[in-house]
Design a protein around this motif. Sequence first.
Motif, PDB file in Angstrom:
ATOM      1  N   PRO A  58       0.817  -1.217   0.000  1.00  0.00           N
ATOM      2  CA  PRO A  58       0.000   0.000   0.000  1.00  0.00           C
ATOM      3  C   PRO A  58       0.853   1.272   0.000  1.00  0.00           C
ATOM      4  CG  PRO A  58      -0.850  -1.591   1.574  1.00  0.00           C
ATOM      5  CD  PRO A  58       0.439  -2.151   1.070  1.00  0.00           C
ATOM      6  N   LYS A  59       0.332   2.278  -0.659  1.00  0.00           N
ATOM      7  CA  LYS A  59       0.896   3.627  -0.743  1.00  0.00           C
ATOM      8  C   LYS A  59       2.094   3.764  -1.678  1.00  0.00           C
ATOM      9  CE  LYS A  59      -1.690   5.394   0.745  1.00  0.00           C
ATOM     10  NZ  LYS A  59      -3.046   5.247   0.134  1.00  0.00           N
ATOM     11  N   THR A  60       2.213   2.838  -2.607  1.00  0.00           N
ATOM     12  CA  THR A  60       3.354   2.880  -3.518  1.00  0.00           C
ATOM     13  C   THR A  60       2.939   3.211  -4.963  1.00  0.00           C
ATOM     14  OG1 THR A  60       3.125   0.533  -3.982  1.00  0.00           O
ATOM     15  CG2 THR A  60       4.600   1.135  -2.183  1.00  0.00           C
ATOM     16  N   GLY A  61       1.635   3.479  -5.175  1.00  0.00           N
ATOM     17  CA  GLY A  61       1.192   3.782  -6.541  1.00  0.00           C
ATOM     18  C   GLY A  61       0.165   2.795  -7.056  1.00  0.00           C
ATOM     19  N   THR A  62      -0.450   2.048  -6.149  1.00  0.00           N
ATOM     20  CA  THR A  62      -1.458   1.046  -6.519  1.00  0.00           C
ATOM     21  C   THR A  62      -2.574   1.659  -7.374  1.00  0.00           C
ATOM     22  OG1 THR A  62      -1.093   0.244  -4.275  1.00  0.00           O
ATOM     23  CG2 THR A  62      -2.916  -0.758  -5.502  1.00  0.00           C
ATOM     24  N   THR A  63      -3.109   2.786  -6.919  1.00  0.00           N
ATOM     25  CA  THR A  63      -4.246   3.412  -7.594  1.00  0.00           C
ATOM     26  C   THR A  63      -3.872   3.782  -9.029  1.00  0.00           C
ATOM     27  OG1 THR A  63      -4.615   4.429  -5.428  1.00  0.00           O
ATOM     28  CG2 THR A  63      -6.049   5.153  -7.214  1.00  0.00           C
ATOM     29  N   TRP A  64      -2.698   4.319  -9.178  1.00  0.00           N
ATOM     30  CA  TRP A  64      -2.207   4.750 -10.493  1.00  0.00           C
ATOM     31  C   TRP A  64      -2.036   3.543 -11.418  1.00  0.00           C
ATOM     32  CZ3 TRP A  64       3.106   7.694 -11.219  1.00  0.00           C
ATOM     33  CH2 TRP A  64       3.094   8.358 -12.460  1.00  0.00           C
ATOM     34  N   VAL A 148       5.672   8.642   4.486  1.00  0.00           N
ATOM     35  CA  VAL A 148       4.826   9.839   4.654  1.00  0.00           C
ATOM     36  C   VAL A 148       3.402   9.546   4.166  1.00  0.00           C
ATOM     37  CG1 VAL A 148       4.481  12.226   3.907  1.00  0.00           C
ATOM     38  CG2 VAL A 148       6.780  11.429   4.484  1.00  0.00           C
ATOM     39  N   SER A 149       3.298   8.893   3.018  1.00  0.00           N
ATOM     40  CA  SER A 149       1.986   8.593   2.449  1.00  0.00           C
ATOM     41  C   SER A 149       1.206   7.651   3.380  1.00  0.00           C
ATOM     42  CB  SER A 149       2.185   7.958   1.072  1.00  0.00           C
ATOM     43  OG  SER A 149       0.976   7.829   0.399  1.00  0.00           O
ATOM     44  N   HIS A 150       1.900   6.648   3.893  1.00  0.00           N
ATOM     45  CA  HIS A 150       1.333   5.653   4.817  1.00  0.00           C
ATOM     46  C   HIS A 150       0.827   6.341   6.087  1.00  0.00           C
ATOM     47  CE1 HIS A 150       2.179   2.434   7.964  1.00  0.00           C
ATOM     48  NE2 HIS A 150       1.682   1.640   7.044  1.00  0.00           N
ATOM     49  N   LYS A 206       8.746   1.224 -11.297  1.00  0.00           N
ATOM     50  CA  LYS A 206       9.095   2.152 -10.227  1.00  0.00           C
ATOM     51  C   LYS A 206       8.212   3.387 -10.373  1.00  0.00           C
ATOM     52  CE  LYS A 206      13.728   3.394  -8.704  1.00  0.00           C
ATOM     53  NZ  LYS A 206      15.067   3.477  -9.253  1.00  0.00           N
ATOM     54  N   TYR A 207       7.572   3.794  -9.296  1.00  0.00           N
ATOM     55  CA  TYR A 207       6.679   4.950  -9.290  1.00  0.00           C
ATOM     56  C   TYR A 207       7.390   6.172  -9.874  1.00  0.00           C
ATOM     57  CZ  TYR A 207       3.633   8.540  -7.152  1.00  0.00           C
ATOM     58  OH  TYR A 207       2.800   9.605  -6.915  1.00  0.00           O
ATOM     59  N   GLU A 208       8.614   6.387  -9.450  1.00  0.00           N
ATOM     60  CA  GLU A 208       9.340   7.587  -9.889  1.00  0.00           C
ATOM     61  C   GLU A 208       9.641   7.536 -11.390  1.00  0.00           C
ATOM     62  OE1 GLU A 208      10.119   5.790  -7.199  1.00  0.00           O
ATOM     63  OE2 GLU A 208       9.573   7.203  -5.610  1.00  0.00           O
ATOM     64  N   LEU A 245      -5.383  10.799 -19.053  1.00  0.00           N
ATOM     65  CA  LEU A 245      -6.584  10.368 -18.320  1.00  0.00           C
ATOM     66  C   LEU A 245      -6.223   9.960 -16.891  1.00  0.00           C
ATOM     67  CD1 LEU A 245      -9.592   9.287 -18.232  1.00  0.00           C
ATOM     68  CD2 LEU A 245      -8.672   7.097 -19.010  1.00  0.00           C
ATOM     69  N   CYS A 246      -5.113   9.217 -16.755  1.00  0.00           N
ATOM     70  CA  CYS A 246      -4.755   8.651 -15.450  1.00  0.00           C
ATOM     71  C   CYS A 246      -3.815   9.534 -14.643  1.00  0.00           C
ATOM     72  CB  CYS A 246      -4.103   7.285 -15.646  1.00  0.00           C
ATOM     73  SG  CYS A 246      -5.212   6.106 -16.401  1.00  0.00           S
ATOM     74  N   SER A 247      -3.531  10.723 -15.136  1.00  0.00           N
ATOM     75  CA  SER A 247      -2.591  11.570 -14.384  1.00  0.00           C
ATOM     76  C   SER A 247      -3.229  11.988 -13.065  1.00  0.00           C
ATOM     77  CB  SER A 247      -2.228  12.809 -15.203  1.00  0.00           C
ATOM     78  OG  SER A 247      -3.348  13.668 -15.263  1.00  0.00           O
ATOM     79  N   TYR A 273      -5.964  10.090  -3.148  1.00  0.00           N
ATOM     80  CA  TYR A 273      -5.301  11.143  -3.933  1.00  0.00           C
ATOM     81  C   TYR A 273      -4.864  12.229  -2.959  1.00  0.00           C
ATOM     82  CZ  TYR A 273      -7.437   8.718  -7.818  1.00  0.00           C
ATOM     83  OH  TYR A 273      -7.801   7.750  -8.718  1.00  0.00           O
ATOM     84  N   ARG A 274      -3.594  12.264  -2.642  1.00  0.00           N
ATOM     85  CA  ARG A 274      -3.126  13.261  -1.682  1.00  0.00           C
ATOM     86  C   ARG A 274      -2.297  14.307  -2.420  1.00  0.00           C
ATOM     87  NH1 ARG A 274       0.960  14.264   2.194  1.00  0.00           N
ATOM     88  NH2 ARG A 274       2.282  12.826   1.034  1.00  0.00           N
ATOM     89  N   LYS A 275      -0.975  14.088  -2.533  1.00  0.00           N
ATOM     90  CA  LYS A 275      -0.123  15.075  -3.218  1.00  0.00           C
ATOM     91  C   LYS A 275       0.580  14.498  -4.436  1.00  0.00           C
ATOM     92  CE  LYS A 275       1.688  18.088   0.443  1.00  0.00           C
ATOM     93  NZ  LYS A 275       2.978  18.358   1.104  1.00  0.00           N
ATOM     94  N   ALA A 276       0.904  13.194  -4.354  1.00  0.00           N
ATOM     95  CA  ALA A 276       1.623  12.516  -5.434  1.00  0.00           C
ATOM     96  C   ALA A 276       2.915  13.246  -5.804  1.00  0.00           C
ATOM     97  CB  ALA A 276       0.722  12.357  -6.660  1.00  0.00           C
ATOM     98  N   LYS A 277       3.621  13.686  -4.796  1.00  0.00           N
ATOM     99  CA  LYS A 277       4.825  14.474  -5.049  1.00  0.00           C
ATOM    100  C   LYS A 277       6.064  13.628  -4.722  1.00  0.00           C
ATOM    101  CE  LYS A 277       6.726  18.945  -3.733  1.00  0.00           C
ATOM    102  NZ  LYS A 277       7.705  18.735  -2.685  1.00  0.00           N
TER     103      LYS A 277
HETATM  104  P1  A3P Z   1       0.939  10.612  -1.647  1.00  0.00           P
HETATM  105  O1  A3P Z   1       0.337  10.215  -0.343  1.00  0.00           O
HETATM  106  O2  A3P Z   1       2.428  10.777  -1.572  1.00  0.00           O
HETATM  107  O3  A3P Z   1       0.274  11.769  -2.264  1.00  0.00           O
HETATM  108  P2  A3P Z   1      -1.666   3.821  -3.307  1.00  0.00           P
HETATM  109  O4  A3P Z   1      -2.431   4.048  -4.534  1.00  0.00           O
HETATM  110  O5  A3P Z   1      -0.724   2.660  -3.368  1.00  0.00           O
HETATM  111  O6  A3P Z   1      -2.528   3.831  -2.103  1.00  0.00           O
HETATM  112  O7  A3P Z   1      -0.671   5.077  -3.183  1.00  0.00           O
HETATM  113  C1  A3P Z   1      -1.182   6.337  -2.930  1.00  0.00           C
HETATM  114  C2  A3P Z   1      -0.179   7.365  -3.385  1.00  0.00           C
HETATM  115  O8  A3P Z   1      -0.213   7.466  -4.811  1.00  0.00           O
HETATM  116  C3  A3P Z   1      -0.536   8.733  -2.846  1.00  0.00           C
HETATM  117  O9  A3P Z   1       0.717   9.407  -2.685  1.00  0.00           O
HETATM  118  C4  A3P Z   1      -1.362   9.308  -3.984  1.00  0.00           C
HETATM  119  O10 A3P Z   1      -1.447  10.715  -3.977  1.00  0.00           O
HETATM  120  C5  A3P Z   1      -0.570   8.792  -5.182  1.00  0.00           C
HETATM  121  N1  A3P Z   1      -1.382   8.729  -6.401  1.00  0.00           N
HETATM  122  C6  A3P Z   1      -2.691   8.419  -6.524  1.00  0.00           C
HETATM  123  N2  A3P Z   1      -3.077   8.486  -7.802  1.00  0.00           N
HETATM  124  C7  A3P Z   1      -1.993   8.856  -8.518  1.00  0.00           C
HETATM  125  C8  A3P Z   1      -1.779   9.113  -9.904  1.00  0.00           C
HETATM  126  N3  A3P Z   1      -2.758   9.037 -10.789  1.00  0.00           N
HETATM  127  N4  A3P Z   1      -0.531   9.475 -10.284  1.00  0.00           N
HETATM  128  C9  A3P Z   1       0.467   9.575  -9.390  1.00  0.00           C
HETATM  129  N5  A3P Z   1       0.320   9.355  -8.066  1.00  0.00           N
HETATM  130  C10 A3P Z   1      -0.897   8.987  -7.630  1.00  0.00           C
END
Ligand code: A3P
Length: 309
Positions: A58-64, A148-150, A206-208, A245-247, A273-277
């Motif tokens: 969790p919190k590594t870019g799953t949603t993306w 931080v995301s977690h 890799k997310y980055e 679309l997925c940005s 969707y938090r900061k994605a930074k």
């Molecule tokens: P931050 O908390 O750093 O903003 P997961 O999807 O694994 O739960 O991870 C969530 C992290 O992915 C959050 O990071 C979230 O903002 C970021 N995220 C969600 N959708 C994204 C997207 N479309 N592109 C890039 N990052 C995304």
Amino acid sequence: MEDMFKTFPKHNCSWLKGKITWYKNQDFWFPHLFHLGGFSVHQNYKAEPSDVLLCSCPKTGTTWLKGLAFSIVTREKFDPSTSPLLTTLTHECVPFLELDLDKIEHNHKNSTFPLVATHLPYPSLPESVLDANCKIVYIYRNTKDVVVSHYHYLREALKVPVEDSPFVEAFEEFCEGISYYGPYWDHILGYWKASLERPDRVLFLKYEDLKTDPTTNVKKLAEFIGYPFSIEEENAGVVENIVKLCSFEHLSSLEVNKSAGKLRKIVENRLYYRKAKVGDWENYFTDEMKEKIDRLMDEKLSVTGLVLK
Ligand code: A3P
């Protein structure tokens, strides 16, 4: 099953004010509900060779990853103006192995939709995934940003105000390996080793890298999961359209992802969707924290050749 739980080591996170209990099984920490799901998966999920598993901690870019893979495999059915992602939380577009066995079964019987998402660590995947030789895509992310995301995700999901939840406590627990499906480094290592042993079946993303070069990585993803873009599609800008679309900027601005709607009636959509930074950790880590986690990750990963820059 409940009796078995009593035998697992358990942990209440002080920074979450005891609002969640983690249980440790087979070296990983899970919440209760996902343990139950994990057991049921082993008994009831029969992977098919066409299943593509989208795996992550969790919190590594799953949603993306889910949004991108969903858009790739459904691109003949939907274009960016008709995509379900515009009106539905991304997580609801891809069934989650631990909790959505009925949907997966339905897909097996009635459709060609191949995607299945899971947070299970590699050693805990059902044997049928390996027997069926399913493709696996794993996404991972810079550890410090994951910490931080977690922290924010769990704190907000459990409604613990930031002033009652010292970040340093969340950090220390993460470093002890106590986190959502953690230890994080072991979660990565399981999939990393599998990707070395079976590179044709396990793709590491890799997310980055996705952030820096989404187009190349989306093409790589599509190719790997068996839905490559044709030259005509590339020329018509289909890849770029999926990337747009997925940005984060696009999806996080949609009503459905800003709303108070809740995934499984538990977690508010907006929390995905938090900061994605990249590098947000710099706003939270002291020099000592940075040194500690860098040392820890070096120690855990150096022998593997995996670099998590
Ligand atoms: P931050 O908390 O750093 O903003 P997961 O999807 O694994 O739960 O991870 C969530 C992290 O992915 C959050 O990071 C979230 O903002 C970021 N995220 C969600 N959708 C994204 C997207 N479309 N592109 C890039 N990052 C995304």
